[in-house]
Design a protein around this motif. Structure first.
Motif, PDB file in Angstrom:
ATOM      1  N   MET A   1       0.836  -1.217   0.000  1.00  0.00           N
ATOM      2  CA  MET A   1       0.000   0.000   0.000  1.00  0.00           C
ATOM      3  C   MET A   1       0.865   1.259   0.000  1.00  0.00           C
ATOM      4  N   ARG A   2       1.889   1.268   0.857  1.00  0.00           N
ATOM      5  CA  ARG A   2       2.775   2.431   0.932  1.00  0.00           C
ATOM      6  C   ARG A   2       3.503   2.646  -0.393  1.00  0.00           C
ATOM      7  N   ARG A   3       3.922   1.540  -1.010  1.00  0.00           N
ATOM      8  CA  ARG A   3       4.618   1.651  -2.293  1.00  0.00           C
ATOM      9  C   ARG A   3       3.688   2.263  -3.337  1.00  0.00           C
ATOM     10  N   TRP A   4       2.436   1.839  -3.342  1.00  0.00           N
ATOM     11  CA  TRP A   4       1.462   2.368  -4.298  1.00  0.00           C
ATOM     12  C   TRP A   4       1.227   3.848  -4.070  1.00  0.00           C
ATOM     13  N   LEU A   5       1.147   4.240  -2.789  1.00  0.00           N
ATOM     14  CA  LEU A   5       0.948   5.653  -2.456  1.00  0.00           C
ATOM     15  C   LEU A   5       2.137   6.504  -2.902  1.00  0.00           C
ATOM     16  N   ARG A   6       3.356   5.947  -2.757  1.00  0.00           N
ATOM     17  CA  ARG A   6       4.554   6.679  -3.190  1.00  0.00           C
ATOM     18  C   ARG A   6       4.535   6.877  -4.694  1.00  0.00           C
ATOM     19  N   ILE A   7       4.132   5.827  -5.428  1.00  0.00           N
ATOM     20  CA  ILE A   7       4.087   5.927  -6.889  1.00  0.00           C
ATOM     21  C   ILE A   7       3.075   6.977  -7.324  1.00  0.00           C
ATOM     22  N   VAL A   8       1.888   6.944  -6.719  1.00  0.00           N
ATOM     23  CA  VAL A   8       0.844   7.911  -7.059  1.00  0.00           C
ATOM     24  C   VAL A   8       1.284   9.324  -6.679  1.00  0.00           C
ATOM     25  N   GLY A   9       1.856   9.451  -5.473  1.00  0.00           N
ATOM     26  CA  GLY A   9       2.312  10.765  -5.012  1.00  0.00           C
ATOM     27  C   GLY A   9       3.386  11.341  -5.909  1.00  0.00           C
ATOM     28  N   ASN A  10       4.303  10.482  -6.351  1.00  0.00           N
ATOM     29  CA  ASN A  10       5.369  10.929  -7.238  1.00  0.00           C
ATOM     30  C   ASN A  10       4.802  11.372  -8.584  1.00  0.00           C
ATOM     31  N   ALA A  11       3.822  10.627  -9.103  1.00  0.00           N
ATOM     32  CA  ALA A  11       3.205  10.977 -10.381  1.00  0.00           C
ATOM     33  C   ALA A  11       2.470  12.309 -10.286  1.00  0.00           C
ATOM     34  N   VAL A  12       1.777  12.513  -9.169  1.00  0.00           N
ATOM     35  CA  VAL A  12       1.045  13.767  -8.969  1.00  0.00           C
ATOM     36  C   VAL A  12       2.016  14.941  -8.876  1.00  0.00           C
ATOM     37  N   PHE A  13       3.095  14.751  -8.106  1.00  0.00           N
ATOM     38  CA  PHE A  13       4.079  15.824  -7.942  1.00  0.00           C
ATOM     39  C   PHE A  13       4.739  16.159  -9.280  1.00  0.00           C
ATOM     40  N   THR A  14       5.037  15.132 -10.080  1.00  0.00           N
ATOM     41  CA  THR A  14       5.621  15.355 -11.404  1.00  0.00           C
ATOM     42  C   THR A  14       4.674  16.167 -12.277  1.00  0.00           C
ATOM     43  N   GLY A  15       3.383  15.810 -12.227  1.00  0.00           N
ATOM     44  CA  GLY A  15       2.391  16.549 -12.998  1.00  0.00           C
ATOM     45  C   GLY A  15       2.321  18.005 -12.582  1.00  0.00           C
ATOM     46  N   ILE A  16       2.388  18.248 -11.275  1.00  0.00           N
ATOM     47  CA  ILE A  16       2.351  19.620 -10.765  1.00  0.00           C
ATOM     48  C   ILE A  16       3.565  20.405 -11.229  1.00  0.00           C
ATOM     49  N   MET A  17       4.747  19.771 -11.182  1.00  0.00           N
ATOM     50  CA  MET A  17       5.974  20.449 -11.606  1.00  0.00           C
ATOM     51  C   MET A  17       5.916  20.800 -13.085  1.00  0.00           C
ATOM     52  N   HIS A  18       5.394  19.903 -13.909  1.00  0.00           N
ATOM     53  CA  HIS A  18       5.295  20.184 -15.340  1.00  0.00           C
ATOM     54  C   HIS A  18       4.297  21.321 -15.599  1.00  0.00           C
ATOM     55  N   PHE A  19       3.244  21.366 -14.821  1.00  0.00           N
ATOM     56  CA  PHE A  19       2.252  22.440 -14.987  1.00  0.00           C
ATOM     57  C   PHE A  19       2.861  23.788 -14.602  1.00  0.00           C
ATOM     58  N   ILE A  20       3.600  23.815 -13.491  1.00  0.00           N
ATOM     59  CA  ILE A  20       4.270  25.049 -13.062  1.00  0.00           C
ATOM     60  C   ILE A  20       5.297  25.473 -14.102  1.00  0.00           C
ATOM     61  N   PHE A  21       6.026  24.491 -14.631  1.00  0.00           N
ATOM     62  CA  PHE A  21       7.038  24.769 -15.654  1.00  0.00           C
ATOM     63  C   PHE A  21       6.386  25.392 -16.884  1.00  0.00           C
ATOM     64  N   PHE A  22       5.235  24.857 -17.268  1.00  0.00           N
ATOM     65  CA  PHE A  22       4.518  25.379 -18.431  1.00  0.00           C
ATOM     66  C   PHE A  22       4.056  26.816 -18.193  1.00  0.00           C
ATOM     67  N   LEU A  23       3.483  27.074 -17.010  1.00  0.00           N
ATOM     68  CA  LEU A  23       3.002  28.424 -16.703  1.00  0.00           C
ATOM     69  C   LEU A  23       4.154  29.421 -16.631  1.00  0.00           C
ATOM     70  N   SER A  24       5.266  29.001 -16.023  1.00  0.00           N
ATOM     71  CA  SER A  24       6.411  29.906 -15.905  1.00  0.00           C
ATOM     72  C   SER A  24       6.994  30.217 -17.274  1.00  0.00           C
ATOM     73  N   GLY A  25       6.831  29.280 -18.213  1.00  0.00           N
ATOM     74  CA  GLY A  25       7.325  29.510 -19.566  1.00  0.00           C
ATOM     75  C   GLY A  25       6.610  30.660 -20.249  1.00  0.00           C
ATOM     76  N   ILE A  26       5.338  30.793 -19.975  1.00  0.00           N
ATOM     77  CA  ILE A  26       4.583  31.913 -20.538  1.00  0.00           C
ATOM     78  C   ILE A  26       5.177  33.223 -20.042  1.00  0.00           C
ATOM     79  N   GLY A  27       5.481  33.261 -18.742  1.00  0.00           N
ATOM     80  CA  GLY A  27       6.089  34.464 -18.167  1.00  0.00           C
ATOM     81  C   GLY A  27       7.451  34.760 -18.756  1.00  0.00           C
ATOM     82  N   VAL A  28       8.235  33.707 -18.979  1.00  0.00           N
ATOM     83  CA  VAL A  28       9.575  33.872 -19.556  1.00  0.00           C
ATOM     84  C   VAL A  28       9.483  34.470 -20.951  1.00  0.00           C
ATOM     85  N   ARG A  29       8.566  33.936 -21.750  1.00  0.00           N
ATOM     86  CA  ARG A  29       8.441  34.422 -23.132  1.00  0.00           C
ATOM     87  C   ARG A  29       7.960  35.873 -23.182  1.00  0.00           C
ATOM     88  N   LEU A  30       7.151  36.253 -22.213  1.00  0.00           N
ATOM     89  CA  LEU A  30       6.662  37.632 -22.161  1.00  0.00           C
ATOM     90  C   LEU A  30       7.730  38.566 -21.591  1.00  0.00           C
TER      91      LEU A  30
END
Length: 213
Positions: A1-30
């Protein structure tokens, strides 16, 4: 169960980082009025199949600016272990498309990771100087950066980063033609790589002379 939670948590955190990276890119280009100039349409086509991208290295912002400008493509960035392992930066680097390389000792792990990305059709951005330029003076290229290109037979595309990252002043990414390199010449592999590396350096710094107006 803990291993599954770590995998899900890592996937969610990765998704959040990519979303932040995408948003910050808009600011960089502007903020930096970022733009891309292709001197040869063939480069755009070559990047669709995976390629080694090489550029000059004038600022620590380069490794963030270039992939933001090429946000429509999957671009991995080679970054030194010194920066990759910094406590505040590691969570970002390890969950985004960054590949660490240790320049202080023999390190081949970056080659395997780079080749894996290339096999998937991604591009890998490399700064062959290995460190920042001093007062705008180009550093020598480390010829080893060509090994993945030789092994995977992918194009090497030179780029010039033009501008000083001044807010609301143009920062331009000038992309040149895929280079014609010969890895099958006579002599030791190290000598061949050095020779082809010089060709790469010449083309990269020719692109940096682009008038940023």
């Amino acid at each position: 169960m803990r291993r599954w939670l770590r995998i899900v948590g890592n996937a969610v955190f990765t998704g959040i980082m990519h979303f932040i990276f995408f948003l910050s890119g808009i600011g960089v280009r502007l903020l930096y009025r970022g733009r891309i100039v292709y001197t040869d349409p063939a480069a755009k086509a070559a990047m669709q199949e995976g390629a080694i991208l090489i550029a000059n290295h004038q600022s620590h912002k380069d490794g963030f600016f270039v992939p933001q400008m090429l946000w429509r493509k999957k671009v991995y960035v080679l970054v030194t272990s010194k920066w990759y392992n910094k406590k505040l930066l590691h969570p970002m680097f390890s969950h985004l498309r960054y590949i660490p390389i240790d320049l202080q000792q023999t390190d081949s792990s970056w080659i395997a990771q780079t080749e894996d990305a290339l096999k998937k059709g991604a591009c890998v951005l490399i700064f062959p100087e290995g460190k920042l330029e001093t007062n705008g003076v180009p550093e020598e290229f480390h010829a080893g950066f060509l090994l993945p290109a030789k092994h995977q037979n992918v194009p090497v595309i030179p780029m010039g980063i033009v501008g000083n990252y001044r807010p609301f002043h143009k920062q331009t990414l000038v992309i040149g033609s895929p280079l014609s390199l010969d890895f099958n010449g006579k002599g030791r592999l190290s000598a061949i790589l050095e020779r082809e590396s010089e060709k790469c350096k010449e083309q990269v710094f020719k692109l940096t002379q682009w008038k940023n107006d």
